[in-house]
Enzyme design. Sequence first.
Site, short mmCIF file in Angstrom:
data_model
loop_
_atom_site.label_atom_id
_atom_site.label_comp_id
_atom_site.label_asym_id
_atom_site.label_seq_id
_atom_site.Cartn_x
_atom_site.Cartn_y
_atom_site.Cartn_z
N GLY A 104 0.81 -1.21 0.00
CA GLY A 104 0.00 0.00 0.00
C GLY A 104 0.85 1.27 0.00
O GLY A 104 0.36 2.35 -0.23
N LYS A 105 2.16 1.10 0.29
CA LYS A 105 3.08 2.25 0.33
C LYS A 105 2.46 3.42 1.08
O LYS A 105 2.53 4.57 0.67
CB LYS A 105 3.52 2.64 -1.09
CG LYS A 105 4.22 1.47 -1.80
CD LYS A 105 4.84 1.84 -3.12
CE LYS A 105 5.69 0.71 -3.70
NZ LYS A 105 4.98 -0.55 -3.94
N ARG A 106 1.85 3.13 2.22
CA ARG A 106 1.20 4.14 3.02
C ARG A 106 2.21 4.93 3.84
O ARG A 106 3.29 4.44 4.17
CB ARG A 106 0.18 3.48 3.98
CG ARG A 106 -0.95 2.73 3.30
CD ARG A 106 -1.82 3.62 2.45
NE ARG A 106 -3.12 3.02 2.16
CZ ARG A 106 -3.45 2.42 1.02
NH1 ARG A 106 -2.57 2.31 0.04
NH2 ARG A 106 -4.67 1.93 0.86
N ASP B 108 3.20 4.92 -6.29
CA ASP B 108 3.79 3.65 -6.69
C ASP B 108 4.43 3.86 -8.06
O ASP B 108 4.51 5.00 -8.51
CB ASP B 108 2.73 2.54 -6.73
CG ASP B 108 3.33 1.18 -6.39
OD1 ASP B 108 4.23 0.72 -7.12
OD2 ASP B 108 2.93 0.59 -5.37
#
Lengths: 309, 309
Positions: A104-106, B108
């Site tokens: 999720g690359k949160r 992303d």
Amino acid sequence: MTTSFSDRLSAQIRKTGSATCVGLDPRKASLPGELRLADDASPEAWAASYETFAIGVIDAVAGKVPVVKPQAAFFEQLGPAGMQALYRVVQHAHRAGLLTIMDGKRNDIGSTAEAYADAYLGAGDRSPWGSDSLTVSPYLGADSLDPFIARCDERAAGIFVLVKTSNPGGGMLQDRRSDSDQQTIYQTVAQHIAKQNATRVGASGYGPVGAVVGATYPEQLAELRKAMPQAYLLIPGFGAQGGGAQDVAAGFHPNGLGAVVNNSRGIIFAHQRPEYAEKFGASAWQDAVAAATDLMNQQLASVVQPAQT
Amino acid sequence: MTTSFSDRLSAQIRKTGSATCVGLDPRKASLPGELRLADDASPEAWAASYETFAIGVIDAVAGKVPVVKPQAAFFEQLGPAGMQALYRVVQHAHRAGLLTIMDGKRNDIGSTAEAYADAYLGAGDRSPWGSDSLTVSPYLGADSLDPFIARCDERAAGIFVLVKTSNPGGGMLQDRRSDSDQQTIYQTVAQHIAKQNATRVGASGYGPVGAVVGATYPEQLAELRKAMPQAYLLIPGFGAQGGGAQDVAAGFHPNGLGAVVNNSRGIIFAHQRPEYAEKFGASAWQDAVAAATDLMNQQLASVVQPAQT
């Protein structure tokens, strides 16, 4: 007491003899024919299709690999119905005995970072989304990572912080070298990760704070393996992005632990590859997924051999 | 042809005479009494409560401010039910005549960035989540931003890229100065944003690529205002984080455009502040929200005066 995420990952790698991570990245245009819908199908119908597909992939790779990585973006692309499907996919992965990395690359600051950590970190009913681990972006600095690390401690979860990414433009910020200490940005992030793990090392030798390091930069991979001796590396870029087994070898420790190598399209859409299309036909797409997984396991085994238990 | 996001934002600022952005950050413990549930209430019940709360805030501030900023993390914290509520909150904001900034800090690479852009960028039925704009993290570099900018062009949407964040630890990476060109990381990101906007300027003077610059660093705010003359700034850190009207003044152009200042807790949880609790009582929490919004509008008006239309 629950076993730490890094120890669970090490155990799964030993059990399966594999360091392959299968990326669950459903895309409308690449789904097997039986799951591809009309362009104007509803988000709910597509979400059902993504769920069936991801569950089919999970069933095909269960027992062969330690971990799967659902890509949140593709589920979010379908709106709320997609997020419901994402939840069920994570649950199914755990039922199938697989660990999960939510990609999720949160990130955010303070109590907002806490909310993300609460949302995603903790398998089963320990968090609303129930994932074992989450990918996290470091642009906001150390205090934005702290809430995630705290939840890792509390819930036996893990994170993978973006360090050196596989894309061509990743260097724009990551490779910039500071005039104060001559460290690049990715080295600064790596140093922070190493420090965080130092006091949190589990039985298999790793802490909860992993790192994303792309297969497309083998030299930096070797350098970063040394810089973060207690971090699990999540290595994207294998297959479709050009990385091969030799490129990822430097990410592993001699005992075969310390890294998982992600492959998404090369495995989940194997039915599109001529060699598999011919062999299995369109209706046996899960057989193609299984065969592509076996092949990647063999390729990795040529450079790294986790001691099987 | 649809009016660009930056022009819609300028028009809304002129119409309301306000550059206040109200952050929709529901938190269980801070909700007004009537919406606070038992600790063990289901995620579905909490999601309904968050939705009612956010819609109540929207109704209280509609016509007073140009834009609201739902914080995705707090809705994600409730799992799939929260995401369904988030969707409905965005729809309600648009019905109430407000623009939306989805605060998701997504990013992303390649086709995954495209999926996030597809998911969140585009009001109404132009995207599944239907938001006018999205906050985006730049750690992955220029090629990770391109898909978002392409969707801004196609769907008259906007993004706000993290540049200089309001948290104490933000400088860990953002303030590092490169030995090659003596630029800090935040300056490098700002330069890239300025370049992207240069060929995309709308009638009111701004492009689709905005920047997040914290109120807690007034000097850098002034510097970044100059470095990105065609970027809308989203300024967090006002109120609870310590920034005041004088601190954000440098973010605006003389015509009162060019920035929106976010306030979340200070407005949406105004019912907790003694002066409002006494005046309105717990059941009139929406009146407290409206009064706190009026107060912030007055505070901003003391340093910046958008020409009302």
